[in-house]
Scaffold this motif. Structure first.
Motif, PDB file in Angstrom:
ATOM      1  N   SER A  61       6.470  18.325  28.909  1.00 23.02           N
ATOM      2  CA  SER A  61       6.647  19.589  28.194  1.00 23.02           C
ATOM      3  C   SER A  61       6.757  20.752  29.167  1.00 23.02           C
ATOM      4  O   SER A  61       7.570  21.662  28.986  1.00 23.02           O
ATOM      5  CB  SER A  61       5.478  19.835  27.246  1.00 23.02           C
ATOM      6  N   GLY A  62       5.943  20.716  30.210  1.00 25.02           N
ATOM      7  CA  GLY A  62       6.015  21.751  31.239  1.00 25.02           C
ATOM      8  C   GLY A  62       7.344  21.751  31.961  1.00 25.02           C
ATOM      9  O   GLY A  62       7.901  22.810  32.261  1.00 25.02           O
ATOM     10  N   LEU A  63       7.876  20.569  32.233  1.00 18.67           N
ATOM     11  CA  LEU A  63       9.190  20.488  32.880  1.00 18.67           C
ATOM     12  C   LEU A  63      10.282  21.072  31.994  1.00 18.67           C
ATOM     13  O   LEU A  63      11.154  21.805  32.473  1.00 18.67           O
ATOM     14  CB  LEU A  63       9.532  19.036  33.219  1.00 18.67           C
ATOM     15  N   LEU A  64      10.235  20.749  30.718  1.00 22.00           N
ATOM     16  CA  LEU A  64      11.231  21.286  29.795  1.00 22.00           C
ATOM     17  C   LEU A  64      11.144  22.804  29.724  1.00 22.00           C
ATOM     18  O   LEU A  64      12.162  23.493  29.702  1.00 22.00           O
ATOM     19  CB  LEU A  64      11.053  20.672  28.404  1.00 22.00           C
ATOM     20  N   ARG A  65       9.920  23.326  29.689  1.00 24.98           N
ATOM     21  CA  ARG A  65       9.734  24.779  29.657  1.00 24.98           C
ATOM     22  C   ARG A  65      10.290  25.426  30.916  1.00 24.98           C
ATOM     23  O   ARG A  65      10.988  26.441  30.861  1.00 24.98           O
ATOM     24  CB  ARG A  65       8.251  25.116  29.491  1.00 24.98           C
ATOM     25  N   LEU A  66      10.015  24.819  32.068  1.00 26.33           N
ATOM     26  CA  LEU A  66      10.535  25.350  33.327  1.00 26.33           C
ATOM     27  C   LEU A  66      12.055  25.356  33.354  1.00 26.33           C
ATOM     28  O   LEU A  66      12.670  26.305  33.844  1.00 26.33           O
ATOM     29  CB  LEU A  66      10.020  24.531  34.511  1.00 26.33           C
ATOM     30  N   ARG A  67      12.654  24.310  32.845  1.00 25.92           N
ATOM     31  CA  ARG A  67      14.121  24.243  32.816  1.00 25.92           C
ATOM     32  C   ARG A  67      14.708  25.333  31.935  1.00 25.92           C
ATOM     33  O   ARG A  67      15.767  25.862  32.224  1.00 25.92           O
ATOM     34  CB  ARG A  67      14.577  22.870  32.343  1.00 25.92           C
ATOM     35  N   ARG A  68      14.023  25.651  30.829  1.00 23.80           N
ATOM     36  CA  ARG A  68      14.508  26.722  29.956  1.00 23.80           C
ATOM     37  C   ARG A  68      14.315  28.083  30.607  1.00 23.80           C
ATOM     38  O   ARG A  68      15.168  28.960  30.491  1.00 23.80           O
ATOM     39  CB  ARG A  68      13.767  26.695  28.620  1.00 23.80           C
ATOM     40  N   ALA A  70      13.741  28.807  33.950  1.00 26.12           N
ATOM     41  CA  ALA A  70      14.240  28.961  35.318  1.00 26.12           C
ATOM     42  C   ALA A  70      15.550  29.723  35.390  1.00 26.12           C
ATOM     43  O   ALA A  70      15.676  30.628  36.223  1.00 26.12           O
ATOM     44  CB  ALA A  70      14.357  27.610  36.002  1.00 26.12           C
ATOM     45  N   PRO A  71      16.547  29.441  34.564  1.00 26.75           N
ATOM     46  CA  PRO A  71      17.789  30.215  34.668  1.00 26.75           C
ATOM     47  C   PRO A  71      17.569  31.708  34.446  1.00 26.75           C
ATOM     48  O   PRO A  71      18.156  32.538  35.132  1.00 26.75           O
ATOM     49  CB  PRO A  71      18.680  29.612  33.578  1.00 26.75           C
ATOM     50  N   ALA A  72      16.694  32.071  33.520  1.00 25.05           N
ATOM     51  CA  ALA A  72      16.401  33.482  33.276  1.00 25.05           C
ATOM     52  C   ALA A  72      15.706  34.101  34.479  1.00 25.05           C
ATOM     53  O   ALA A  72      16.013  35.231  34.881  1.00 25.05           O
ATOM     54  CB  ALA A  72      15.532  33.624  32.026  1.00 25.05           C
ATOM     55  N   ALA A  73      14.783  33.382  35.094  1.00 27.14           N
ATOM     56  CA  ALA A  73      14.067  33.896  36.266  1.00 27.14           C
ATOM     57  C   ALA A  73      15.030  34.065  37.440  1.00 27.14           C
ATOM     58  O   ALA A  73      14.946  35.043  38.179  1.00 27.14           O
ATOM     59  CB  ALA A  73      12.933  32.956  36.643  1.00 27.14           C
ATOM     60  N   ILE A  74      15.943  33.136  37.607  1.00 25.87           N
ATOM     61  CA  ILE A  74      16.927  33.235  38.690  1.00 25.87           C
ATOM     62  C   ILE A  74      17.838  34.425  38.452  1.00 25.87           C
ATOM     63  O   ILE A  74      18.130  35.191  39.367  1.00 25.87           O
ATOM     64  CB  ILE A  74      17.736  31.926  38.802  1.00 25.87           C
ATOM     65  N   ALA A  75      18.278  34.620  37.216  1.00 28.54           N
ATOM     66  CA  ALA A  75      19.146  35.750  36.904  1.00 28.54           C
ATOM     67  C   ALA A  75      18.447  37.072  37.162  1.00 28.54           C
ATOM     68  O   ALA A  75      19.049  38.018  37.667  1.00 28.54           O
ATOM     69  CB  ALA A  75      19.601  35.667  35.447  1.00 28.54           C
ATOM     70  N   GLU A  76      17.157  37.170  36.851  1.00 27.07           N
ATOM     71  CA  GLU A  76      16.402  38.401  37.085  1.00 27.07           C
ATOM     72  C   GLU A  76      16.331  38.727  38.570  1.00 27.07           C
ATOM     73  O   GLU A  76      16.477  39.875  38.951  1.00 27.07           O
ATOM     74  CB  GLU A  76      14.986  38.271  36.514  1.00 27.07           C
ATOM     75  N   THR A  77      16.130  37.736  39.413  1.00 26.36           N
ATOM     76  CA  THR A  77      16.048  37.993  40.854  1.00 26.36           C
ATOM     77  C   THR A  77      17.407  38.350  41.416  1.00 26.36           C
ATOM     78  O   THR A  77      17.501  39.163  42.332  1.00 26.36           O
ATOM     79  CB  THR A  77      15.481  36.789  41.619  1.00 26.36           C
ATOM     80  N   GLU A  78      18.479  37.807  40.857  1.00 30.99           N
ATOM     81  CA  GLU A  78      19.816  38.150  41.329  1.00 30.99           C
ATOM     82  C   GLU A  78      20.177  39.577  40.951  1.00 30.99           C
ATOM     83  O   GLU A  78      20.887  40.262  41.676  1.00 30.99           O
ATOM     84  CB  GLU A  78      20.839  37.182  40.749  1.00 30.99           C
ATOM     85  N   ASP A  79      19.680  40.056  39.809  1.00 28.19           N
ATOM     86  CA  ASP A  79      19.952  41.419  39.388  1.00 28.19           C
ATOM     87  C   ASP A  79      19.280  42.449  40.282  1.00 28.19           C
ATOM     88  O   ASP A  79      19.707  43.592  40.356  1.00 28.19           O
ATOM     89  CB  ASP A  79      19.481  41.639  37.932  1.00 28.19           C
ATOM     90  N   CYS A  80      18.231  42.052  40.987  1.00 27.58           N
ATOM     91  CA  CYS A  80      17.498  42.979  41.847  1.00 27.58           C
ATOM     92  C   CYS A  80      18.289  43.313  43.108  1.00 27.58           C
ATOM     93  O   CYS A  80      18.003  44.304  43.776  1.00 27.58           O
ATOM     94  CB  CYS A  80      16.153  42.364  42.249  1.00 27.58           C
ATOM     95  N   TYR A  81      19.251  42.492  43.467  1.00 25.84           N
ATOM     96  CA  TYR A  81      19.983  42.726  44.714  1.00 25.84           C
ATOM     97  C   TYR A  81      21.194  43.506  44.503  1.00 25.84           C
ATOM     98  O   TYR A  81      22.053  43.683  44.046  1.00 25.84           O
ATOM     99  CB  TYR A  81      20.323  41.379  45.384  1.00 25.84           C
TER     100      TYR A  81
END
Length: 81
Positions: A61-68, A70-81
């Protein structure tokens, strides 16, 4: 169960906690009852040392949550640059 010894440990657990000394009506009864044991006990209750002593269902369940998330977290860090 890809690591050496994991399959052997699972079989030991299965024999000790479910199958050893039990009388099954037939092969279908054995399959059903062993399947129920795996679903109810081995995957939901038993803590697995290879995954930080979590039940398998909780870990998955934790892996599934991370997969959901993770893309949002990656997008947020890309927006900071």
């Amino acid at each position: 169960m890809s690591r050496v010894g994991n399959a052997e440990r699972f079989m030991r657990t299965l024999k000790e906690e479910e199958a050893d000394g039990r009388a099954y009506r037939d092969i279908d009864d054995a399959r059903n009852r062993i399947g129920e044991f795996i679903d109810a006990v081995y995957n939901k209750q038993r803590l697995h040392s290879a995954i930080d002593y979590q039940p398998l269902d909780e870990y998955e369940s934790g892996l599934l949550r991370l997969r959901r998330e993770a893309p949002a977290a990656i997008a947020e860090t890309e927006d900071c640059y």
